[in-house]
Design a protein around this motif. Structure first.
Motif, mmCIF file in Angstrom:
data_model
loop_
_atom_site.group_PDB
_atom_site.id
_atom_site.type_symbol
_atom_site.label_atom_id
_atom_site.label_comp_id
_atom_site.label_asym_id
_atom_site.label_seq_id
_atom_site.Cartn_x
_atom_site.Cartn_y
_atom_site.Cartn_z
ATOM 1 N N ARG A 141 -13.648 39.839 -17.313
ATOM 2 C CA ARG A 141 -12.951 39.001 -16.336
ATOM 3 C C ARG A 141 -13.809 37.808 -15.952
ATOM 4 N NH1 ARG A 141 -9.542 42.187 -11.929
ATOM 5 N NH2 ARG A 141 -8.971 40.037 -11.607
ATOM 6 N N GLY A 190 -7.440 38.667 -16.765
ATOM 7 C CA GLY A 190 -7.586 38.697 -15.318
ATOM 8 C C GLY A 190 -8.224 37.456 -14.733
ATOM 9 N N ARG A 220 -5.395 36.822 -11.914
ATOM 10 C CA ARG A 220 -4.248 37.522 -12.500
ATOM 11 C C ARG A 220 -4.513 39.023 -12.519
ATOM 12 N NH1 ARG A 220 -4.159 32.748 -15.626
ATOM 13 N NH2 ARG A 220 -2.239 31.628 -15.254
ATOM 14 N N ASP A 221 -3.455 39.792 -12.419
ATOM 15 C CA ASP A 221 -3.567 41.245 -12.402
ATOM 16 C C ASP A 221 -3.920 41.792 -13.778
ATOM 17 O OD1 ASP A 221 -2.936 41.441 -9.734
ATOM 18 O OD2 ASP A 221 -0.787 41.695 -10.113
ATOM 19 N N THR A 275 -3.175 45.085 -15.510
ATOM 20 C CA THR A 275 -2.285 46.229 -15.328
ATOM 21 C C THR A 275 -2.593 47.334 -16.341
ATOM 22 O OG1 THR A 275 -0.660 45.324 -16.857
ATOM 23 C CG2 THR A 275 -0.458 44.669 -14.542
#
Length: 79
Positions: free
Chosen positions: A9, A41, A45-46, A48
């Motif tokens: 990330r 991410g 941003r997520d 998931t």
């Protein structure tokens, strides 16, 4: 077949993922396990469970084909 997926990330421009660089450096000269880098991410941003499953499948398929990865792969971006 073995392979290692690195979920990153954080990015170092011109190099790739920060964690990916650390993992590859620590394995240098000791392991023949291919490392697959994924950037996700970013920008809040997520990340998931579905995205993690997708990356696991991409890594598994690449190993089945005997592919290696030189550049990080960007996943979960808005199109």
């Amino acid at each position: 077949m073995q392979g290692l997926a690195v979920f990153d990330r954080d990015i170092i421009f011109g190099v790739g993922g920060a964690l990916d660089r650390e993992v590859r450096s620590s394995l240098y000269g000791y392991s023949q396990i291919p490392v697959y880098s994924y950037l996700m991410g970013l920008g809040g941003r997520d990340v998931t469970p579905g995205l993690m499953k997708e990356i696991s499948l991409l890594t598994w398929e690449a190993r089945q084909r005997g592919e290696t990865q030189a550049e990080p792969r960007w996943v979960g971006l808005k199109g």
